[in-house]
Design a protein around this motif. Structure first.
Motif, PDB file in Angstrom:
ATOM      1  N   ALA A 267     -48.034 -15.389  18.994  1.00  0.00           N
ATOM      2  CA  ALA A 267     -46.921 -15.094  19.752  1.00  0.00           C
ATOM      3  C   ALA A 267     -46.995 -15.185  20.956  1.00  0.00           C
ATOM      4  CB  ALA A 267     -46.621 -12.993  19.294  1.00  0.00           C
ATOM      5  N   THR A 268     -47.870 -14.805  21.196  1.00  0.00           N
ATOM      6  CA  THR A 268     -47.604 -15.035  23.312  1.00  0.00           C
ATOM      7  C   THR A 268     -46.857 -16.495  23.605  1.00  0.00           C
ATOM      8  OG1 THR A 268     -49.187 -13.671  22.999  1.00  0.00           O
ATOM      9  CG2 THR A 268     -48.749 -14.919  25.153  1.00  0.00           C
ATOM     10  N   ALA A 269     -47.763 -17.433  22.834  1.00  0.00           N
ATOM     11  CA  ALA A 269     -47.660 -19.084  22.468  1.00  0.00           C
ATOM     12  C   ALA A 269     -46.165 -19.185  22.464  1.00  0.00           C
ATOM     13  CB  ALA A 269     -48.328 -20.416  22.331  1.00  0.00           C
ATOM     14  N   TYR A 270     -44.949 -18.730  21.599  1.00  0.00           N
ATOM     15  CA  TYR A 270     -43.924 -18.966  21.431  1.00  0.00           C
ATOM     16  C   TYR A 270     -42.930 -18.369  21.833  1.00  0.00           C
ATOM     17  CZ  TYR A 270     -45.028 -20.136  15.830  1.00  0.00           C
ATOM     18  OH  TYR A 270     -45.625 -20.447  15.068  1.00  0.00           O
ATOM     19  N   GLU A 271     -43.725 -16.797  23.025  1.00  0.00           N
ATOM     20  CA  GLU A 271     -42.279 -16.139  23.694  1.00  0.00           C
ATOM     21  C   GLU A 271     -41.816 -17.626  24.837  1.00  0.00           C
ATOM     22  OE1 GLU A 271     -40.513 -13.261  23.610  1.00  0.00           O
ATOM     23  OE2 GLU A 271     -41.831 -13.371  21.656  1.00  0.00           O
ATOM     24  N   TYR A 272     -43.711 -18.298  25.464  1.00  0.00           N
ATOM     25  CA  TYR A 272     -43.867 -19.156  26.609  1.00  0.00           C
ATOM     26  C   TYR A 272     -42.721 -20.238  26.111  1.00  0.00           C
ATOM     27  CZ  TYR A 272     -45.164 -21.453  30.448  1.00  0.00           C
ATOM     28  OH  TYR A 272     -45.275 -22.156  31.552  1.00  0.00           O
ATOM     29  N   ALA A 273     -42.927 -20.706  24.335  1.00  0.00           N
ATOM     30  CA  ALA A 273     -42.811 -21.606  24.372  1.00  0.00           C
ATOM     31  C   ALA A 273     -40.933 -21.988  24.520  1.00  0.00           C
ATOM     32  CB  ALA A 273     -43.236 -21.816  22.908  1.00  0.00           C
ATOM     33  N   LEU A 274     -40.301 -20.373  23.989  1.00  0.00           N
ATOM     34  CA  LEU A 274     -38.326 -20.864  23.629  1.00  0.00           C
ATOM     35  C   LEU A 274     -38.083 -20.469  24.532  1.00  0.00           C
ATOM     36  CD1 LEU A 274     -38.745 -19.565  20.050  1.00  0.00           C
ATOM     37  CD2 LEU A 274     -37.718 -21.704  21.264  1.00  0.00           C
ATOM     38  N   SER A 275     -38.717 -19.602  26.010  1.00  0.00           N
ATOM     39  CA  SER A 275     -38.339 -18.896  27.342  1.00  0.00           C
ATOM     40  C   SER A 275     -37.077 -19.863  27.831  1.00  0.00           C
ATOM     41  CB  SER A 275     -39.459 -18.391  28.421  1.00  0.00           C
ATOM     42  OG  SER A 275     -38.815 -18.226  29.451  1.00  0.00           O
ATOM     43  N   PRO A 276     -35.850 -18.982  27.959  1.00  0.00           N
ATOM     44  CA  PRO A 276     -34.784 -20.083  28.649  1.00  0.00           C
ATOM     45  C   PRO A 276     -35.098 -20.294  29.889  1.00  0.00           C
ATOM     46  CG  PRO A 276     -34.423 -17.256  28.732  1.00  0.00           C
ATOM     47  CD  PRO A 276     -36.036 -17.837  28.078  1.00  0.00           C
ATOM     48  N   TRP A 277     -36.017 -20.082  30.551  1.00  0.00           N
ATOM     49  CA  TRP A 277     -35.864 -20.400  31.931  1.00  0.00           C
ATOM     50  C   TRP A 277     -37.448 -21.375  31.814  1.00  0.00           C
ATOM     51  CZ3 TRP A 277     -33.565 -16.899  35.192  1.00  0.00           C
ATOM     52  CH2 TRP A 277     -33.853 -16.196  35.079  1.00  0.00           C
ATOM     53  N   HIS A 278     -37.499 -22.399  31.478  1.00  0.00           N
ATOM     54  CA  HIS A 278     -37.845 -23.178  31.361  1.00  0.00           C
ATOM     55  C   HIS A 278     -36.378 -24.696  31.763  1.00  0.00           C
ATOM     56  CE1 HIS A 278     -41.950 -22.325  30.642  1.00  0.00           C
ATOM     57  NE2 HIS A 278     -41.498 -22.003  28.861  1.00  0.00           N
ATOM     58  N   ARG A 279     -35.609 -24.347  31.353  1.00  0.00           N
ATOM     59  CA  ARG A 279     -34.226 -25.243  31.434  1.00  0.00           C
ATOM     60  C   ARG A 279     -34.127 -25.380  33.099  1.00  0.00           C
ATOM     61  NH1 ARG A 279     -29.556 -21.922  28.632  1.00  0.00           N
ATOM     62  NH2 ARG A 279     -31.711 -21.928  27.031  1.00  0.00           N
ATOM     63  N   LEU A 280     -33.939 -24.502  33.957  1.00  0.00           N
ATOM     64  CA  LEU A 280     -33.632 -24.468  35.587  1.00  0.00           C
ATOM     65  C   LEU A 280     -35.247 -25.199  35.839  1.00  0.00           C
ATOM     66  CD1 LEU A 280     -33.207 -21.495  36.078  1.00  0.00           C
ATOM     67  CD2 LEU A 280     -31.729 -22.755  35.466  1.00  0.00           C
ATOM     68  N   ARG A 281     -36.360 -26.276  34.947  1.00  0.00           N
ATOM     69  CA  ARG A 281     -37.824 -26.828  35.522  1.00  0.00           C
ATOM     70  C   ARG A 281     -36.641 -27.835  36.189  1.00  0.00           C
ATOM     71  NH1 ARG A 281     -42.534 -24.754  32.975  1.00  0.00           N
ATOM     72  NH2 ARG A 281     -43.686 -25.986  33.958  1.00  0.00           N
ATOM     73  N   PRO A 282     -37.311 -29.042  37.000  1.00  0.00           N
ATOM     74  CA  PRO A 282     -36.570 -30.082  37.375  1.00  0.00           C
ATOM     75  C   PRO A 282     -37.488 -30.824  36.600  1.00  0.00           C
ATOM     76  CG  PRO A 282     -36.982 -29.334  39.247  1.00  0.00           C
ATOM     77  CD  PRO A 282     -37.819 -28.352  38.020  1.00  0.00           C
ATOM     78  N   ARG A 283     -38.384 -31.018  35.592  1.00  0.00           N
ATOM     79  CA  ARG A 283     -39.383 -31.759  34.613  1.00  0.00           C
ATOM     80  C   ARG A 283     -38.819 -31.345  32.839  1.00  0.00           C
ATOM     81  NH1 ARG A 283     -45.670 -29.683  34.263  1.00  0.00           N
ATOM     82  NH2 ARG A 283     -45.331 -31.911  32.649  1.00  0.00           N
ATOM     83  N   TYR A 284     -37.982 -30.611  32.763  1.00  0.00           N
ATOM     84  CA  TYR A 284     -37.905 -31.010  31.545  1.00  0.00           C
ATOM     85  C   TYR A 284     -36.146 -30.595  31.318  1.00  0.00           C
ATOM     86  CZ  TYR A 284     -42.222 -28.809  30.852  1.00  0.00           C
ATOM     87  OH  TYR A 284     -43.886 -28.641  30.413  1.00  0.00           O
ATOM     88  N   ARG A 285     -35.900 -30.628  32.358  1.00  0.00           N
ATOM     89  CA  ARG A 285     -33.796 -31.340  32.926  1.00  0.00           C
ATOM     90  C   ARG A 285     -33.869 -32.154  31.416  1.00  0.00           C
ATOM     91  NH1 ARG A 285     -32.265 -29.536  38.975  1.00  0.00           N
ATOM     92  NH2 ARG A 285     -32.672 -27.134  38.711  1.00  0.00           N
ATOM     93  N   HIS A 286     -34.444 -33.452  32.056  1.00  0.00           N
ATOM     94  CA  HIS A 286     -33.890 -34.609  30.848  1.00  0.00           C
ATOM     95  C   HIS A 286     -35.302 -34.503  29.715  1.00  0.00           C
ATOM     96  CE1 HIS A 286     -32.435 -35.848  34.489  1.00  0.00           C
ATOM     97  NE2 HIS A 286     -33.214 -36.055  35.011  1.00  0.00           N
TER      98      HIS A 286
END
Length: 407
Positions: free
Chosen positions: A205-224
């Motif tokens: 459950a902790t891994a799923y919550e972190y993986a689906l966090s919407p804040w990752h889209r703001l990180r430069p490495r995850y924009r592409h």
């Protein structure tokens, strides 16, 4: 390839009687088979039944002559390439159990998956026989240290969790990072996780919550976006999964991929059982609309397992995860101490420089109009000087001055 015969199981009431006759609790059976206590309770009530190698292990555990023959279900013994690995993640109920054999006609890749599952089942049987034959009638094993228990949980769950996180996000690095962060939090809160009824479910459950966090889209490495899978069928399935809303994607993966039961899926997604069922149905409809060949839940389960096993995803070593977790905890502790010291210093400076009495504010000046200017005294004229001299030369007239006398 012919399908192996299904191992017979006693009736649900007989299962409970056999377990109690061997002085085993539901927790003992769950620990030996690598499943949750709720799964064992579901087997004994008749709501569900194990499949594949897990079914054989459960039957041998109930019918074994020795009451102390211990069979451990290891991660590598039940096809680690399967994303669900029902018992490989701590729970193994539901319609899409990973150990269930797939009917013929599923394609070359499905045949490969069946061969792997059969080989894993044979390895499990041989390992179980060796353990049962060499088991000490009265084993006195020392308790595991926290480090050993954490490393065992990590080795048991991390490989499957990385593949599940990849199906959730479609990113390989984010999948590994999610699992590592989840285990770092588990190590930081190990006294709480160690006594949890389902430690694997807590980490999942902790891994799923972190993986689906919407804040990752703001990180430069995850924009592409990352490179898609090599196979066209895998790319199509991953695109369909990523188009689903995150909560639908998570529910579908737990129910049809991991193989959790509907109540367990609803509890992990923090939803009611009807809501979880509706999410599964809508997600299946969306997948079937794009990929009609996956309209069957069983076919969907095996395709999810094949998609997850197509990527070579490896998690870090448990020692590395523990070291980074401890280092992160130290950094947060130092930051909290520094912030507290700064807050104390600012408070002391404020108390030092703050006024200790009330000072009335001065009214701002205003210009007054209509008054004549004040005339300043100037030099005396000649007439005023003569008058002053005359007044000073005359004797004082009038009543005598009263002079106090000392008596």
């Amino acid at each position: 390839m012919t399908q192996s015969p299904v191992t017979p199981l006693p009736a649900p009431k007989e299962r409970r009687r056999l377990r109690e006759g061997r002085s085993l609790s539901q927790a003992d059976v769950a620990t030996r088979l690598g499943v949750s206590r709720a799964t064992v309770r579901s087997w004994e009530s008749g709501r569900s039944a194990p499949h594949g190698s897990l079914r054989e292990a459960y039957a041998s555990l109930l019918t074994a002559e020795s009451a102390h023959a211990q069979v451990n279900l290891r991660q590598e013994d039940i096809a680690p390439e399967l994303v669900g690995a029902g018992a490989g993640t701590g729970t193994g109920t539901g319609t899409g159990a990973a150990q269930e054999a797939r009917p013929a006609g599923g394609g070359e890749r499905s045949a490969t998956g069946r061969k792997r599952s059969d080989r894993a089942g044979q390895r499990f049987d041989r390992a179980g026989e060796r353990l049962a034959a060499n088991a000490d009638p009265d084993p006195l094993e020392p308790p595991l240290t926290p480090t050993q228990a954490f490393d065992a949980l990590y080795a048991f769950c991390a490989p499957a969790l990385v593949r599940q996180a990849y199906l959730l996000t479609g990113r390989r690095e984010l999948a590994r990072e999610s699992v590592e962060r989840a285990f770092q939090q588990a190590w930081y809160r190990w006294p709480e996780v160690a006594v949890d009824r389902d430690p694997a479910g807590w980490v999942r459950a902790t891994a799923y919550e972190y993986a689906l966090s919407p804040w990752h889209r703001l990180r430069p490495r995850y924009r592409h976006p990352e490179a898609p899978p090599a196979g066209a069928a895998d790319r199509a399935l991953l695109d369909v999964l990523l188009e689903l809303p995150p909560v639908y994607r998570r529910t579908l993966l737990l129910y049809d991929g991991v193989g959790l039961g509907l109540p367990e899926t609803a509890a992990e997604t923090e939803a009611s059982t009807p809501a979880a069922a509706n999410r599964v149905l809508h997600a299946r409809e969306a997948v079937a609309a794009r990929l009609p060949e996956l309209a069957s839940p069983e076919d969907l389960h095996w395709r999810l397992a094949e998609l997850a096993s197509a990527e070579r995803l490896r998690a870090a070593k448990p020692r590395t995860v523990r070291w980074y977790g401890e280092r992160r905890a130290q950094q947060w502790t130092r930051a909290a101490i520094a912030f507290t010291v700064l807050l104390i210093g600012v408070t002391a400076l404020t108390l030092r420089t703050a006024p200790d009495h009330y000072e009335a504010p001065l009214s701002p000046p205003e210009t007054i109009h209509g008054l004549p200017p004040r005339a300043a005294p100037g030099p005396l004229s000649a007439a005023e000087l003569r008058l002053r001299a005359e007044l000073r030369s005359q004797e004082m007239s009038g009543p005598e001055r009263m002079v106090p006398e000392i008596r």
